[in-house]
Enzyme design. Structure first.
Site, PDB file in Angstrom:
ATOM      1  N   LYS B  79       0.858  -1.192   0.000  1.00 27.74           N
ATOM      2  CA  LYS B  79       0.000   0.000   0.000  1.00 27.74           C
ATOM      3  C   LYS B  79       0.887   1.232   0.000  1.00 27.74           C
ATOM      4  O   LYS B  79       1.866   1.298   0.753  1.00 27.74           O
ATOM      5  CB  LYS B  79      -0.905  -0.024   1.235  1.00 27.74           C
ATOM      6  CG  LYS B  79      -1.939   1.102   1.281  1.00 27.74           C
ATOM      7  CD  LYS B  79      -2.878   0.966   2.485  1.00 27.74           C
ATOM      8  CE  LYS B  79      -3.956   2.048   2.512  1.00 27.74           C
ATOM      9  NZ  LYS B  79      -4.855   1.925   3.678  1.00 27.74           N
ATOM     10  N   SER B 160      -9.897   2.389   2.647  1.00 31.54           N
ATOM     11  CA  SER B 160      -8.918   3.055   1.806  1.00 31.54           C
ATOM     12  C   SER B 160      -7.945   2.102   1.112  1.00 31.54           C
ATOM     13  O   SER B 160      -7.325   2.478   0.126  1.00 31.54           O
ATOM     14  CB  SER B 160      -8.093   4.037   2.648  1.00 31.54           C
ATOM     15  OG  SER B 160      -7.295   3.343   3.601  1.00 31.54           O
ATOM     16  N   SER B 184     -10.359   0.396   7.046  1.00 31.04           N
ATOM     17  CA  SER B 184      -9.705   0.459   5.732  1.00 31.04           C
ATOM     18  C   SER B 184      -9.057  -0.835   5.255  1.00 31.04           C
ATOM     19  O   SER B 184      -8.627  -0.920   4.110  1.00 31.04           O
ATOM     20  CB  SER B 184      -8.648   1.562   5.722  1.00 31.04           C
ATOM     21  OG  SER B 184      -9.259   2.808   5.550  1.00 31.04           O
TER      22      SER B 184
END
Lengths: 500, 494, 100
Positions: B79, B160, B184
């Site tokens: 990420k 997210s 998330s």
């Protein structure tokens, strides 16, 4: 009794109310929240870690030593130590503050209420000792430094200082004259240096004060609107700021104006203050507990260690010098004001007592007089000729011992010390080889006295007839005959015996 | 040979160790899959060389007979919230475009030390603020899943960690890192039909992870199975002296401790999670989950978490407040974007840089956070929210006297079409209504895929556990995984 | 509670986010929607409740006072610190001239 410091205005007398926030750099090897060094004077941005530069994802981890020094400082001002404290973020934008917030302590500071005694100083207008309240001490990060004069359109940012630990020591608005404020800063500096929590070096910025000043008519109980003059870095400047601000505010109010609560800067060259434009709109700091740091909870062991490591502090030391060593209040105060002074004194005292073979209390006054007036006098008179490295406690103790035994006079002591400072030679060897010794040999003195008495029969008769003052004449004659080297005590004794 | 991209962490690790294939072959296979999947927009940058270098190192070790590490030969997606040395790290924001950290986050370093390699930096909601992956400066991530009605509407992968979820679901990475501040990891895992776990707050170091809300942020793995999550979490976690909130605890061997037998365990069903507006199929899946857990030997008990309703609004004060301060460092001075309008001063530069660099959702949250911390409002908002956070945590504390873990839906709905909620921040926020309570209390929680809904979209179920009991969470998750037999995959259209 | 346009402008200024008139127009109702929604928190009786300080009970760890003890958080890496700076000169970061 309160200070009599007043501003004479057109409409009457004004008094001034002063509070100080002193920022003292905590003595530590590494920064408060990172491993970078705190050393002064390095090349720009060489003592900056990724944490100090607030790189994305960087986190603070507190330095135990900084916490310990703040606690010890709190203990030294007899303050409440808060076993539970927290770090808060103070949010504002400035180029010297990479995180966009300063980690500080607002809601739960590590040290609570304490106090500090400033000493009476008649000459300075402080008629008696006065206790100044201390509201709190908290720990916070220092900011970086901006240089404005290196480039025509840019300011340069150096983050070396950024993240160095500071203690903010906040006084109550208890001071009412520049002299009191000056005495407060000096005393605080002395305590910090005793404790070893700050080196007190104001020139390098290790200690600086934000000076809060307001004025009010004599007799008013309400406080006036205050201004805060930032980053004042000497005792003299603190006093100048107060003088200037107090007069400026009185003039302003008497001219129908109003004092604005604002941050001001001190201009050293002109001795005046001016409004600080860059901080104008930064008043809403949005403090909140730093979520990167848990509450700081101090263990009893930690506190006990802090307390047991505290040295004897100035007030206690001064009392002890008076009561146990029998020093005059003046000498006691002078000797305890600075760490270096008392340290030198105590080393010398211990060496001299050992050398002389008497308890410290019996030689303390002699050593204090030597340390405060005789030795500095000699050093000063020699100027550049003296090598202070030769001023060892051992050499000085040897001189004091010779003097105590009557082997040398006070004048000879100075002469010997001069030679010591210039050459580093051994004091006893100097006394021997340079003929700087008193004669205590009763035989030689007796012979000299016998001659003098024989040659001055008339005066002997007059003396015996009641003209006591002539004793001095005989002493003088004897010393002259002995070329000044006779031990006066021995001379006195023999004369007394012979004259009956 | 089987398509290596079909394999998960455990299978790759074992295949490499056994010599069935080389780590380089695995890396090449996934590199190619990443390169072919640009339509998903799951990656901000691909780093095929990094994956190959790590793979070669593992192959060399194997040749020498050295230990390959618990992730030996497994290439993963990172990420783009984790700082990676020399590789652009953006948090999906324009304000960090071009930023190349001179440091490696602790979690990513732990993964490389365990033998993993990096396929690239994954797209996400800007600064991890969002639940649909529509706030990225680098464009939306498109879910590999589509409704079964043939309409080919682009669906949200959730957020997210949307790039992470989409890439794992699309089989272009075997696993990816995620971060979870208020759901998330779990919400996108549920949307994408994969497994993701957020560990106890403090298990994974936050050092080097771009901060959103410090008291909530936790990293965790997103993968294709509970086993893979256990392996990867173990590699990511561990005490870090650089993070003052890091837990000083041994990392258990979660993989070895996996056990789907739940005899003697009590699973709580919180009645407050039965909310208005929750999709009927979600409620059905929840019922199904109870059955599975009961079948695994657990006793199902009703519990109450009375302050559940207030968790989400409290979160939307606390997280923005922390974010408003955490994001103050993006000022155009030391890294990233600088916007210096002609003749402007320092403060103008800040305002211009941040206006140009932050996206709308980030601005919204920074402003909310600034407001709730400002003079006069602090107690009414921030202090009150932190008190409610205490109450939410106490609710869980009390529940633990009645049960060992809690079963709940991960999300109130399945995935939605991209763009369908982007004008409605509040409805978007509600996506995390079931995920946020565990975040506020710092608890470990996993989302496991349960089934497809009538639109052919995945639904996830969530297990919330006691502090430090990742093992209990993984075990209950495993029990459900074994019974759900979820093997649906998105049909490849990209 | 709801915020006015002026308040939003003030918050934006505090947060150092430049906002044009259009942006302000859009932001005011958005912020008010969110603030109205979080308003429900005021209905919870929190008297006697301590605000959360540490989500997982844990004590603040302190580190030893050793310079550069951990390489990642050490000083002496100016090149790394300046590597991403938009303007760096002579070892400094450069910013528009500040008048104090």
């Amino acid at each position: 009794m309160v200070s009599t410091y007043r501003i004479q205005g057109a409409t009457g007398e004004w008094e001034v109310v002063i509070g100080l926030e002193v920022h003292a750099q905590v003595t530590s090897n590494a920064k408060l929240f990172s491993g970078a060094s705190t050393e002064f004077g390095a090349e720009p941005n060489t003592q900056v870690s990724l944490v100090d530069a607030a790189m994305p994802g960087m986190l603070p981890v507190p330095n135990r030593e900084c916490i310990r020094q703040a606690v010890r400082t709190g203990m030294a001002i007899e303050a409440q130590i808060n076993k539970y404290s927290r770090f808060d973020r103070k949010n504002y934008f400035y180029a010297d503050l990479p995180q966009g917030y300063q980690i500080s302590q607002l809601y739960h500071p590590i040290v609570g209420e304490g106090q500090l005694l400033i000493d009476a100083d008649e000459k300075a207008g402080i008629p008696e000792d006065k206790v100044i309240g201390i509201e709190r001490i908290h720990i916070e990060q220092d900011a970086g430094k901006l240089m404005h004069d290196q480039h025509p359109t840019m300011s340069y940012v150096d983050l070396n200082r950024c993240g160095v630990a500071l203690m903010e020591i906040v006084s109550r608005p208890d001071m009412t004259s520049p002299a009191e404020a000056g005495a407060y800063v000096r005393k605080l500096r002395s305590i910090l240096r005793y404790v070893g929590s700050c080196d007190g070096n104001m020139e390098e910025g290790s200690m600086r004060a934000d000076v809060n000043v307001s004025v009010r008519k004599v007799g008013d109980s309400e406080l006036g609107t205050r201004t805060e003059t930032k980053n004042v870095n000497s005792v003299r400047f603190v006093m100048q700021v107060i003088e200037h601000e107090a007069n400026r505010q009185v003039d302003l109010i008497e001219d129908g104006g109003k004092v604005v609560q604002e941050t001001r800067l001190f201009d050293v060259a002109s001795g005046t203050t001016r409004s600080m434009r860059s901080k104008e709109d930064a008043h809403d700091y949005r403090y909140f507990p730093d979520p990167d740091l848990l509450p700081l909870e101090l263990e009893d062991d930690f506190l006990a260690d802090c307390r047991s490591s505290l040295p004897e502090l100035p007030d206690a030391k001064r009392r002890r010098y008076e009561t146990e060593l029998g020093l005059t209040p003046y000498n006691a105060r002078e000797l305890t004001a600075e760490v270096e002074t008392f340290a030198r004194f105590e080393t010398l005292l211990s060496a001299a007592a050992l050398r002389i073979g008497k308890p410290e209390a019996e030689v303390a006054t002699q050593v204090a007089n030597w340390a405060l007036s005789v030795a500095p006098g000699v050093l000063k008179s020699l100027g550049a000729e003296a090598d202070p490295a030769h001023a060892s406690a051992g050499a000085q103790a040897a001189i004091l011992a010779m003097q105590d035994k009557g082997e040398i006079s006070g004048g000879q002591a100075k002469e010997i010390y001069e030679i010591v400072l210039k050459t580093g030679r051994d004091p006893e060897e100097i006394a021997d080889t340079e003929g700087l010794k008193q004669v205590s040999d009763t035989g030689a003195i007796e012979t000299a006295i016998d001659d003098i008495l024989a040659n001055n029969q008339d005066k002997v008769e007059q003396y015996k007839g009641g003209k006591d003052k002539l004793f001095g004449f005989f002493v003088g004659q004897t010393m002259k005959a002995m070329q000044g080297k006779a031990n006066p005590a021995v001379v006195n004794q023999i004369l007394k015996d012979k004259l009956g | 040979m089987t398509d290596l991209t079909e394999l998960g962490i455990k299978a790759i690790r074992e295949g490499v160790a056994n010599g069935d294939f080389t780590a380089r072959e695995v890396a090449e296979g996934f590199n190619a899959a990443v390169a072919a999947a640009s339509e998903l927009n799951a990656f901000i940058v691909a780093t095929p060389d990094h994956a190959l270098a790590a793979a070669d190192a593992v192959d060399t070790k194997r040749a020498k007979g050295d230990d390959l590490g618990t992730m030996g030969g497994v290439p993963i997606g990172m990420k783009d919230l984790f700082a990676t040395k020399g590789v652009q790290t953006t948090a999906a924001s324009h304000i960090l475009e071009g930023f190349e950290p001179q440091y490696e986050s602790t979690v990513s370093q732990n993964l490389w030390d365990a033998g993993a390699g990096m396929l690239g930096k994954l797209n996400l909601d800007q600064f991890a603020m969002g639940s649909s992956n529509e706030t990225s400066y680098f464009g939306n991530v498109v879910s590999p899943w589509r409704k079964s009605n043939g309409a080919n509407t682009d669906m949200s992968p959730g957020g997210s960690s949307g790039g992470s979820a989409a890439s794992v679901a699309a089989r272009i990475v075997p696993a990816a890192t995620g971060t979870d501040t208020g759901g998330s990891i779990r919400q996108p895992a549920a949307f994408a039909g994969i497994t993701g776990i957020k560990p106890t707050y403090g298990r994974c170091s936050r050092w080097g992870v771009v901060a959103f809300a410090s008291s909530l942020d936790q990293a965790g793995p997103m993968a294709r199975s509970v086993e893979d999550c256990a392996i990867m979490l173990e590699a990511m976690a561990g005490f870090d002296p650089k993070d003052a909130t890091s837990l000083k605890m041994e990392v258990p061997n979660w993989e070895a401790g996996l056990n789907a037998d739940l005899k003697g365990k009590k699973i709580g069903i919180p009645k407050e999670y039965r909310m208005d507006g929750t999709d009927a199929e979600i409620l059905e899946s929840w019922e199904q989950g109870k059955e599975w857990l009961r079948d695994a030997g657990a006793e199902i008990v009703d519990i109450s978490l009375p302050h559940t309703k207030y968790a989400l609004p409290a979160y939307y004060i606390i997280a923005p407040a922390e974010a408003s301060s955490n994001l103050a460092r993006y000022d155009g001075v030391r890294y990233g974007l600088r916007d210096l309008p002609e003749g402007s001063g320092l403060q103008d530069m800040y305002a211009a840089t941040r206006a140009a660099g932050f996206g709308d959702e980030v601005k919204r949250r920074v402003l909310i956070g600034t407001y709730v911390l400002s003079a006069g409002f602090y107690d009414a908002y921030y202090t009150q929210a932190q008190k409610i956070r205490t109450l939410v945590a106490q609710d869980f504390e009390k529940a633990w006297s009645q049960c060992d873990a809690i079963l709940a839906p991960t999300t109130p709905t399945a995935s939605f079409p991209l763009g369908s909620l982007s004008d409605d921040p509040l409805t978007m926020y509600l996506n995390d209504v079931f995920a946020v309570p565990a975040s506020l209390a710092g608890l470990p929680a996993i989302s496991v895929p349960a089934m497809l809904n009538s639109d052919g979209l995945p639904l996830g179920l969530q297990i919330i556990g006691k502090p430090f009991d990742e093992q209990g969470v993984l075990n209950a998750g495993l029990a459900m995984q074994q019974r759900a037999n979820f093997d649906a995959q998105p049909e490849k259209w990209w | 509670m709801s915020v006015t346009r002026e308040e939003v402008a003030k918050i934006a200024s505090l947060a150092r986010i430049r906002m044009g008139e259009d942006a302000l127009d859009r932001m005011v109702p958005e912020l008010n929607n969110i603030l109205d929604w979080v308003e429900q928190l005021s209905e919870v009786d929190t008297s006697g409740v301590e605000p959360m300080t540490a989500v997982i009970s844990n004590s603040l760890r302190l580190r030893d006072d050793v310079v550069d003890a951990i390489p990642e958080t050490a000083g002496g890496r100016r090149e790394d610190v300046l590597a991403n700076a938009p303007v760096a000169e002579h070892g400094f970061f450069g910013v528009p001239k500040v008048i104090e």
